[in-house]
Enzyme design. Sequence first.
Site, short mmCIF file in Angstrom:
data_model
loop_
_atom_site.label_atom_id
_atom_site.label_comp_id
_atom_site.label_asym_id
_atom_site.label_seq_id
_atom_site.Cartn_x
_atom_site.Cartn_y
_atom_site.Cartn_z
N GLY A 219 0.77 -1.24 0.00
CA GLY A 219 0.00 0.00 0.00
C GLY A 219 0.80 1.30 0.00
N GLY A 220 2.10 1.22 -0.25
CA GLY A 220 2.93 2.45 -0.25
C GLY A 220 2.43 3.50 -1.24
CE LYS A 301 8.23 -3.50 -10.95
NZ LYS A 301 8.38 -2.49 -9.91
#
Length: 349
Positions: A219-220, A301
């Site tokens: 949840g950052g 990524k």
Amino acid sequence: MNGLLCYCRAGFEPELAGELTERAAMAGFAGYARTERNTGYVLFICDDADALSRGLPWSTLIFARQKLRLFADLQGLDPSDRITPMLAALPKNIRFGELVMEHPDSDASKPLAGLARSLGNALRPALRKAGALTREDNARLQCLHVCLLDGDHALLASSEPEDSAPWPLGIPRLRAHADAPSRSALKLEEALLVLVNERERVSLTHDGARAADLGASPGGWTWVLVRNGLHVQAIDNGPLQGQLLDTGKVEHLRADGFSWQPPQPLDWMVCDMVEQPRRVAERMATWFREGWCRYAVFNLKLPMKKRWQETQLCLELFAQQAQKPLIIRAKQLYHDREEITVFATIKRG
Ligand code: SAM
């Protein structure tokens, strides 16, 4: 010595060298990149560095945290007087607004921090006495950078305030918050600072702004969006930090971020799903093609090899498949590891 001095994440020098070489050639400049692996910087040597620098704005370079105009490479400096040769190497008739003493962000260069500080303390008054530095710092003027590579080796370079990162080494100092669910929060905070301009940032805070966070657990990123005032649909099969749900601004949906779509168009979408970058790029394009969001921040990524090529390919794929004109900005941020962060919004007018 004429060229560009760019800083990057240590280990990504080949990607930055590839990007500079290709972008310079496309802009019609001859030159070559000089670098060593894990040094955290790349030199691009070329005759007309001023013109090349204008042709490659800092904000458009993906692997460069900072871009400087290199004008001197001072080797074999005498430790008892490093200042005299530095003063002699300065361009004539330029008064700099600030002096930045720095060293590349690499393990080998870290021990130079103390020397950089003490040399800066001695160099600053000497520059002022020589008329090469304003009495007070002036952020609107060119800035002088002294990059220490060793005790007897320094690069001298300059930056334009409108075309460089405003932080030493291009690293914004962000404070980790104790109540953030993950350190990833810093990545989105940095992206909003570096990739999003002030006008675009207003869209975050307008009344009732709504966002989706794909790959949200723990949840950052959702936490950053909520702090900015947004209501968030957080998509992830993994758990979300309980306090986030207590805010009443977060709806947690256990769904697949590659198939979930918002019931109505949103202002923002962010995506930190760990997946093949091409697959992410295609999904992000779908969001813009379908008009599901106006602004997005997402990560790609990168693979272990051919990372510059993969970056180009994914960004082209994204731009093409969105099927509408977009503003796209991409950077490998300080908090990014084997990835880059992309901001996109619909081009108006
Ligand atoms: N941005 C998050 C934060 O700030 O806390 C961290 C995200 S973590 C790097 C990647 C997340 O993507 C994982 O929680 C994983 O469950 C999620 N994920 C991977 N594939 C997904 C998919 N297909 N649909 C939804 N979530 C996915």
